[in-house]
Design a protein around this motif. Structure first.
Motif, PDB file in Angstrom:
ATOM      1  N   TYR A  30       2.080  -0.402  -0.304  1.00  0.00           N
ATOM      2  CA  TYR A  30       0.652  -0.644  -0.551  1.00  0.00           C
ATOM      3  C   TYR A  30      -0.113  -0.726   0.767  1.00  0.00           C
ATOM      4  N   ARG A  63      -1.437  -3.990 -10.180  1.00  0.00           N
ATOM      5  CA  ARG A  63      -0.889  -3.247  -9.052  1.00  0.00           C
ATOM      6  C   ARG A  63      -1.152  -1.743  -9.165  1.00  0.00           C
ATOM      7  N   THR A  71       1.178   1.267   5.598  1.00  0.00           N
ATOM      8  CA  THR A  71       1.445   0.586   4.330  1.00  0.00           C
ATOM      9  C   THR A  71       2.476  -0.516   4.525  1.00  0.00           C
ATOM     10  N   ARG A 112      -4.198  -4.054  -2.673  1.00  0.00           N
ATOM     11  CA  ARG A 112      -3.742  -4.013  -1.284  1.00  0.00           C
ATOM     12  C   ARG A 112      -3.435  -5.418  -0.771  1.00  0.00           C
ATOM     13  N   GLN A 159       4.265  -9.958  -3.921  1.00  0.00           N
ATOM     14  CA  GLN A 159       3.818  -8.702  -4.514  1.00  0.00           C
ATOM     15  C   GLN A 159       4.063  -8.676  -6.019  1.00  0.00           C
TER      16      GLN A 159
END
Length: 427
Positions: free
Chosen positions: A354, A309, A350, A315, A301
């Motif tokens: 995200y 982001r 999520t 996503r 991430q």
């Protein structure tokens, strides 16, 4: 009811069906939504019936016109002074018979092959059979369509389902729709590694070209995919309780959706789209070949810059079986990193804050595979040329029918820093 009246009624039904759907919003209560859903389904059932009647009326009108035209030609050929049949044939089309003229004669005779000579029967046979395709959906063979011909058949069909993924959706990627298939060039520039410099009073600005902007480009072509022909018999079309054209058309549409999602996900970019997994860059390498950790997902991430982001289209994407493994992961405080959404409130699930998309064309967890991608998917461009097309051929396969679908598209990641993948360790 005349053809014009049927067409007008079809238009009214379509308007009513659209109005029923438009009334359903996220604020519509459940009972009212169910009522509107049923109303829409009832209208569309009537629409399908009218559509079939229009088709039949149109076919009958065409056949009647052809028969009348052929009868007129026969009457003229029998008038005094008219040439013989062989002379007329030579004047109209040369020494060789044409399929169309034989077909007209066949219809005018009441579909009686006995009225045709051997040469004419051979021409008719060659015109309605394809050497490339002999398989056919039929009523006589159960698995080829016979299960849909009712003795006491339920008025619904059990259709196996498989989600074909999100990549063709404009909610995920950036869609470029065009009417033609000419190549599209997308200019790119990456200036993220260049900064300004401190200026000293009285000193001339540096002008050595060392900080000039560097441009590039990405290309979007238009690749075509087809479903191949699916043939079905006249008997199946007439006897089935279902509208076979609509049913097969829906199935072929799903096939087109599956090939589009697969190519836009894992296409290698050589003669086909550059799939998002293929085009993405390395964000994290897992320590194991067959298992993920929560820390590795966090590292992936944060390998994507915070500027990406912040995008609403940022996503995760992974296969459903990968999600099953991720749902079991916990952080250092023994809390699950996956968060369940709320369907009733329209809140999606999520992962680490995200959203995620289930895409079963993303590789599964395995040695050296790339089972997880993360980033801003607005930087992935999907080029659509027109809309997917489903076509039905009648005369070529007469008296049976053939249906096939075509789709034309391409895909490319415009900014490779926007989407990154996690790769599993080699075995």
């Amino acid at each position: 009811m005349s053809l014009t009246e049927l067409q007008e009624k079809r238009g009214r039904l379509m308007t009513q069906a659209r109005e029923a759907l438009n009334e359903i919003t996220k604020n519509t209560d459940e009972s009212r939504a169910a009522e509107l859903d049923k109303r829409h389904d009832d209208i569309m059932a009537e629409f399908d019936r009218i559509e079939k009647n229009i088709e039949r009326e149109g076919r009958m009108a065409t056949l009647e016109a052809r028969i009348e035209e052929r009868a007129r030609q026969d009457r003229e050929s029998r008038r005094p002074g008219a040439g013989s049949q062989s002379e007329s044939r030579g004047q109209d089309g040369g020494d060789e018979l044409e399929y169309r003229s034989v077909f007209y004669k066949f219809l005018a005779s009441g579909a009686d092959l006995g009225e045709l000579d051997a040469e004419e029967r051979a021409v008719l046979k060659a015109g309605v059979q394809s050497a490339k395709e002999f398989r056919m959906q039929t009523t006589g063979t159960n698995t080829a369509g016979g299960y849909t011909v009712p003795v006491e058949l339920a008025d619904f069909i059990v259709k196996s389902m498989k989600d074909f993924g999100p990549m063709y959706s404009e909610d995920i990627a950036t869609v470029v729709s065009t009417a033609g298939g000419n190549r599209i060039t997308i200019p790119t520039v990456d200036d993220t590694g260049v900064t300004a410099e401190k200026h000293t009073e009285g000193t001339a600005l540096t002008d050595d070209g060392g900080k000039d902007a560097t441009f590039g480009q990405k290309l979007l072509d238009a690749y075509v995919y087809d479903t191949e022909f699916v043939k079905f018999s006249m008997e199946l079309a007439q006897d089935s309780i279902f509208n076979m054209e609509a049913l097969l058309g829906a199935l072929l549409g799903e096939r087109l959706g599956r090939i589009a999602n697969r190519e836009l996900t894992i296409g290698d970019g050589t003669g086909d789209p550059n799939g998002v997994v293929t085009a993405s860059t390395l964000g994290r390498t897992a320590a194991a070949a067959a298992a993920l950790t929560a820390d590795e997902l966090i590292d992936l991430q944060h390998s994507v810059n915070a500027a990406y982001r912040r995008s609403p289209k940022t996503r995760w994407q992974f296969a459903d079986l990968t999600l099953a493994a991720i749902r079991k992961l916990k952080d250092a405080e023994n809390r699950y990193v996956w968060t369940m959404g709320d369907i009733q409130k329209g809140e999606p699930g999520t992962l680490l804050g995200y959203r995620y998309e289930i895409n079963d064309d993303v590789p599964a967890i395995a040695a050296s595979a790339k089972p997880v991608i993360f980033g801003d998917f607005s930087k992935y461009f999907v080029r659509k040329v027109g809309s997917p097309v489903i076509g039905v051929l009648r005369e070529r396969f007469w008296p049976d029918l053939g249906i096939a679908g075509l789709i034309r598209f391409d895909g490319e990641l415009g900014d490779t820093a926007a989407v990154k993948h996690l790769v599993m360790a080699a075995s």
